[in-house]
Design a protein around this motif. Structure first.
Motif, mmCIF file in Angstrom:
data_model
loop_
_atom_site.group_PDB
_atom_site.id
_atom_site.type_symbol
_atom_site.label_atom_id
_atom_site.label_comp_id
_atom_site.label_asym_id
_atom_site.label_seq_id
_atom_site.Cartn_x
_atom_site.Cartn_y
_atom_site.Cartn_z
ATOM 1 N N LEU A 194 -33.950 14.124 42.919
ATOM 2 C CA LEU A 194 -33.883 12.693 43.536
ATOM 3 C C LEU A 194 -35.218 11.171 43.888
ATOM 4 O O LEU A 194 -36.315 11.894 44.382
ATOM 5 N N MET A 195 -34.694 10.409 43.220
ATOM 6 C CA MET A 195 -35.497 9.011 43.437
ATOM 7 C C MET A 195 -35.544 8.157 43.579
ATOM 8 O O MET A 195 -34.116 7.923 43.649
ATOM 9 N N TYR A 196 -36.236 6.798 44.417
ATOM 10 C CA TYR A 196 -35.865 6.066 45.031
ATOM 11 C C TYR A 196 -37.262 4.816 44.165
ATOM 12 O O TYR A 196 -38.192 5.619 44.179
ATOM 13 N N PRO A 197 -36.840 4.085 43.557
ATOM 14 C CA PRO A 197 -37.131 2.996 43.110
ATOM 15 C C PRO A 197 -37.855 2.621 44.249
ATOM 16 O O PRO A 197 -37.241 1.986 45.164
ATOM 17 N N THR B 1 -31.251 20.632 48.712
ATOM 18 C CA THR B 1 -30.819 20.563 49.919
ATOM 19 C C THR B 1 -30.447 19.643 50.791
ATOM 20 O O THR B 1 -30.859 18.929 50.751
ATOM 21 N N ALA B 2 -29.326 20.029 51.726
ATOM 22 C CA ALA B 2 -29.253 18.730 52.751
ATOM 23 C C ALA B 2 -30.447 18.867 53.585
ATOM 24 O O ALA B 2 -30.581 17.443 53.624
ATOM 25 N N ALA B 3 -31.022 19.579 53.963
ATOM 26 C CA ALA B 3 -32.289 19.334 54.589
ATOM 27 C C ALA B 3 -33.180 18.622 53.444
ATOM 28 O O ALA B 3 -33.678 17.388 53.853
ATOM 29 N N LYS C 291 -31.936 14.679 53.745
ATOM 30 C CA LYS C 291 -32.246 14.412 55.238
ATOM 31 C C LYS C 291 -33.674 14.637 55.102
ATOM 32 O O LYS C 291 -34.374 13.318 55.536
ATOM 33 N N THR C 292 -35.178 15.054 54.238
ATOM 34 C CA THR C 292 -36.583 14.389 54.524
ATOM 35 C C THR C 292 -36.418 13.647 53.703
ATOM 36 O O THR C 292 -37.660 12.541 54.438
ATOM 37 N N ALA C 293 -36.113 12.885 52.811
ATOM 38 C CA ALA C 293 -36.359 12.034 51.920
ATOM 39 C C ALA C 293 -36.028 10.731 51.994
ATOM 40 O O ALA C 293 -36.403 10.137 52.259
#
Length: 698
Positions: A119-122, A84-86, A89-91
């Motif tokens: 959604l992944m963040y290296p 979700t959009a929330a 935003k949290t991520a």
């Protein structure tokens, strides 16, 4: 005068007390060092990798780059049905918080999956450097920030998180492994001795031997740089208690027998050591020699395990030969209560299980030998059913956060790689080699990283998911393209590839060396060539059958998705070295009988009858100590413990009792060829000696 002489003769000798005093001094010297072993224990990738592999060179050069070794993580946010959009935003807020708090190499950029569920963040940081404690603290701090809520799953994965999870598992092994091993050995000794006191003596001596081995292992690390890992220190503990208790069982059993013939306990112990000492020395020497052969391995973890394992066995030997005897002598006959072996008494007559087994083998030795060989061969076929190489995500028996993150990534991003391939290139050619890396088939992207001295780091991402055949092909293509130009290709997936290749190489090198070393020891002890070859053939058959049983249960019963690449080599070394132990006990006694004039067939049955009980007890204890590993949370430890425990049981109750005895009966004096016993004239066999069975169970 006569009374005074008698009193003087019966006065306790000082030797036991002198030996006990020496041990007090030894423990005082070892005390400052034993407690430091955990401080030098390292479980980094470089401590397990092959010494000459590309991935090892990458890890070493990374330590010299600005900030030292990079800790690479992947933050994974996932919600079934779509983020979700929330959630986004949290991520984003959590990632910004990490960027402010920690020294990140670059601001993380999110990559969304095609289905919008993940959604992944290296994330990469050089702040921890090569310090394992700092790395683990950094990973745990990141996990404190990355939190999911309201159905949003948030996990921290990547090579850094995997390393932290593995390190925490290995660090947690020391206590549970030691306590469980001690408890198992204690229960078995109580059942074997049926005495409320006797079981404590070998257990305490084994504990002292373990303490000594820790001090010696720390000294080797400081003096020679011998690597100490969670795996090698755990195996050392297992060997101290397993092998040490085996030696104790043999010594105590022989001592009990001598106490019935000799009045003074010190003289009875001296006779016992003369009788079984050579076998104990030869068996421990064989195990130590086999373990030292691991120094020829290229794999750091295997090479480090050799000296530590040998230290464990030799520490157990020294303690059982120089501490156990004086303790038993000082305690006297009363330590055997309630079944005290009184001087001049006869052991309780009972039907010997091993005499019955020997008789059944003696009636049709060739049939028994053939049936046993067929059974072991059939079991060995199960090795073809062993699952493929163990992947990182399958190496835990439970599922830590890093594994959950990798599983989510594999599902959400099936079309791309999710962890980098680290490439180290000469700085002078960095730009040209970067272009070449980008042109390699299977490469999705490649970026220039840190530079120091003459080296530059490239971060390459493959199109294929980690540890798949497609990613392996990409790694091999990168090496074909870049290695000739002085570059090194590493990273987590490359490390797994190097582990597999190096283990295959080590098997070809170490296995023949182990066989040759063990054969030389056996030839020197038995003065024969046929008997040692028979024992070696038997233990190799046991090894194959044990692996086969593993192939039948690992995936169908235990649910393991892979096999540790080092399982074959390590299980071979341990089963050959430890299995020959029991062969030495049996064959040495058989040779003693033949030297006294017995015919080889009768000698084989006498040896089985007199040593069968202690071999069975020792086999049960050794199998149980290695079975402790099956309760550990690492798949490679479970697999190793299972195969060795099964192999020891097969060796104890099938090979030693039936197959070696049957082969000896079938070969007769030829089993001692080319020694003098094989050429002795045929004489009528002397009547079988009516003697008690040498057993630890009373």
């Amino acid at each position: 005068m006569g009374a005074a002489t008698t009193t003087k003769r019966r006065r306790p000798r000082a030797v036991p007390w002198v030996l006990l005093g020496i041990w007090v001094a030894v423990l005082a010297l070892a005390w400052p060092f034993a407690g430091k072993l955990g401080d030098v224990q390292k479980d980094r990738a470089v401590d397990y990798l092959p010494a000459s592999a590309d991935s090892t060179q990458v890890a070493k050069i990374q330590e010299r780059l600005p900030g030292g070794e990079t800790t690479e993580l992947v933050l994974v946010y996932h919600r079934d049905g779509g983020l979700t959009a929330a959630d986004r935003k949290t991520a984003s807020a959590q990632v910004r918080s990490l960027d402010r708090q920690f020294e990140l190499v670059a601001t993380p950029t999110g990559v969304a999956s095609k289905d919008g569920s993940t959604l992944m963040y290296p994330v990469a940081s050089t702040a921890p450097g090569i310090d394992e404690e700092k790395r683990d603290a950094f990973v745990n701090d990141v996990r404190d920030v990355v939190k999911g809520e309201g159905g949003l799953d948030a996990d921290v994965g990547g090579s850094g998180a995997l390393a932290t999870d593995a390190s925490e598992v290995y660090q947690s092994l020391d206590g549970p492994l030691l306590y469980t091993t001690v408890a198992v050995v204690a229960v078995l000794l109580i059942l074997i001795y049926r005495s409320p006191f006797l079981w404590l003596v070998p257990l305490v001596v084994a504990g002292v031997a373990n303490f000594l081995s820790m001090g010696v292992a720390y000294g080797l690390n400081q003096a020679f740089g011998t690597s100490v890992s969670g795996q090698s220190s755990g195996i050392m503990t297992i060997l101290v208690f397993g092998a040490g208790t085996d030696y104790a069982l043999l010594i105590v059993a022989r001592y009990r027998e001598e106490l019935r013939r000799i009045e003074r306990p010190d003289e009875a112990m001296a006779a016992a050591l003369r009788g079984c000492g050579p076998a104990v020395l030869a068996s421990s020497g064989t195990v130590a020699a086999g373990l030292f052969c691991l120094l020829a391995a290229d794999l750091n973890s295997s090479r480090g395990m050799g000296p530590l394992g040998a230290v464990g066995v030799l520490s157990a030997l020294v303690a059982m030969l120089t501490l156990l005897p004086p303790l038993l002598v000082v305690l006297g006959r009363r330590v055997f209560w309630p079944i005290v072996p009184a001087f001049g008494s006869e052991p309780k007559k009972r039907r010997s299980l091993f005499a019955s087994m020997g008789s059944s083998a003696g009636r049709r030795p060739l049939a028994v030998l053939g049936a046993g060989a067929v059974l072991l061969g059939a079991l060995a076929l199960g090795a073809f059913n062993l699952p493929g190489n163990l992947k990182q995500e399958d190496s835990f028996t439970s599922k830590p956060d890093s594994i959950a993150a990798m599983e989510t990534l594999a599902t959400a991003y099936p079309e791309r790689g999710t962890q980098p391939i680290n490439v180290i290139v000469p700085t002078a050619d960095a730009d040209r080699l970067l272009d070449r890396a980008r042109s390699v088939p299977g490469v999705d992207s490649a970026e220039r990283g840190r530079t120091a001295e003459k080296w530059t780091e490239l971060s390459v991402v493959a199109k294929a998911p980690p540890q798949t055949s497609a990613e392996t092909a990409t790694i091999e293509a990168l090496r074909d393209e870049l290695d000739p130009r002085g570059a090194y290709v590493g990273g987590p997936s490359a490390e797994q590839l190097d582990l597999k290749d190096t283990n295959a190489r080590d098997r070809l090198v170490v296995v023949p060396i182990v066989l040759a070393a063990v054969l030389l020891v056996l030839v020197a002890l038995l003065r024969s060539l046929v008997a040692p070859l028979l024992l070696l053939l038997a233990v190799v058959a046991v090894w194959g059958a044990s692996l086969g049983i593993g192939g039948l249960v690992f995936e169908p019963l235990f649910g393991f998705e892979g096999t540790d690449p080092g399982l074959g080599l390590l299980s071979f070394v341990f089963l050959v070295a430890l299995g020959v132990d029991y062969g030495i006990f049996l064959m040495h006694r058989m040779r003693e009988e033949c030297l006294e004039g017995a015919e080889t067939g009768a000698a084989a049955l006498t040896a089985l009858r007199t040593t069968g009980g202690v071999i069975a007890s020792a086999g049960l204890v050794l199998a149980a100590t290695f079975a402790v590993l099956t309760n550990m949370p690492m798949v490679q430890l479970v697999e190793l413990g299972f195969v060795i425990a099964v192999g020891v049981l097969l060796d104890t109750f099938l090979v030693r009792t039936y197959l070696v005895t049957s082969a000896s009966l079938a070969l007769g004096d030829k089993v001692w060829w080319p020694g003098p016993l094989s050429r002795r004239p045929r004489t009528p066999a002397p009547p079988a000696r009516d003697e008690p069975e040498l057993t630890a169970v009373r």
